[in-house]
Design an enzyme around this catalytic site. Sequence first.
Site, PDB file in Angstrom:
ATOM      1  N   ASP A  56       0.865  -1.165   0.000  1.00 37.87           N
ATOM      2  CA  ASP A  56       0.000   0.000   0.000  1.00 37.87           C
ATOM      3  C   ASP A  56       0.910   1.226   0.000  1.00 37.87           C
ATOM      4  OD1 ASP A  56      -2.341   1.687   0.556  1.00 37.87           O
ATOM      5  OD2 ASP A  56      -1.526   1.816   2.583  1.00 37.87           O
ATOM      6  N   ASP A  58      -0.098   5.138   1.101  1.00 35.81           N
ATOM      7  CA  ASP A  58      -0.308   6.041   2.245  1.00 35.81           C
ATOM      8  C   ASP A  58      -0.379   5.275   3.555  1.00 35.81           C
ATOM      9  OD1 ASP A  58      -0.724   8.610   0.763  1.00 35.81           O
ATOM     10  OD2 ASP A  58      -2.350   7.443  -0.126  1.00 35.81           O
TER      11      ASP A  58
END
Length: 260
Positions: A56, A58
Amino acid sequence: MLRRIARASTACHRIAREKSHSRAPRATHTTRAMSPATSPTSTSTSRRLVRGVVFDMDGTLCVSAALDFTEMRRRVGCETSDILGEVDSWNEARRTKAYEIIGEMEREALKTTVIAPGAMEVAATLDGMGIPRALVTRNAASSVEFFHDTVWTMAPFSPWLSREFKPYKPAPDSLLHICELWGCSPSEIIMVGDSAKDDVVSGNAAGALTVLLDSGRTGKWAEEFGVDKVPEQMVPHFVCADMNELHVLLTQSGHFEFKK
């Protein structure tokens, strides 16, 4: 209240259960509490073959002091935790206005975005072993481009998929697409992220190994939405506090066999 996963002395921890990695995606919606973790030196499982790692963006590879999802939900007018899913169900006019607000907040957050401590070391270790690394995010493509051009100083993640690739997380499609590009089985990749409801669910549905970076978001989600048990599909295989602990898990736990 959600029970915190117990921390083992060796820093990163394996959930005390072994999933069946060849099973079909779960359709059940039954819930259960997260189980206590065991030491990563446990001999309950053999070493798993890993041919790639997906991250991922953020809250995982980078952090921003300005991206507040609770405030985003308030400003957009969402009633659920799935901001994008709810917004995409609205009529065009309301959806357009919502994405303008989301885009404005994301652009503002880029100004304070920095690389997460330990992320470069993890990437360098994977590069040194010849293991590919990809990126999957619910953020916009422009944010990923900014991340690679301005924040990230190593070779970019490849492939990278933003929310323009649909269906986005928590659907497993992005991970399955990456596996096709890499020519490997979903059971041969690791999905790493800080969201149990997006990253872990996506990885589990694809049949991948899942690592939750437990930054406290899961507990916050449980408090905000009044749940005391985490749905089974949100339970990861491993939990680490941050990218530094992930590096320990990947290099010192003995759980994985990396192969090009």
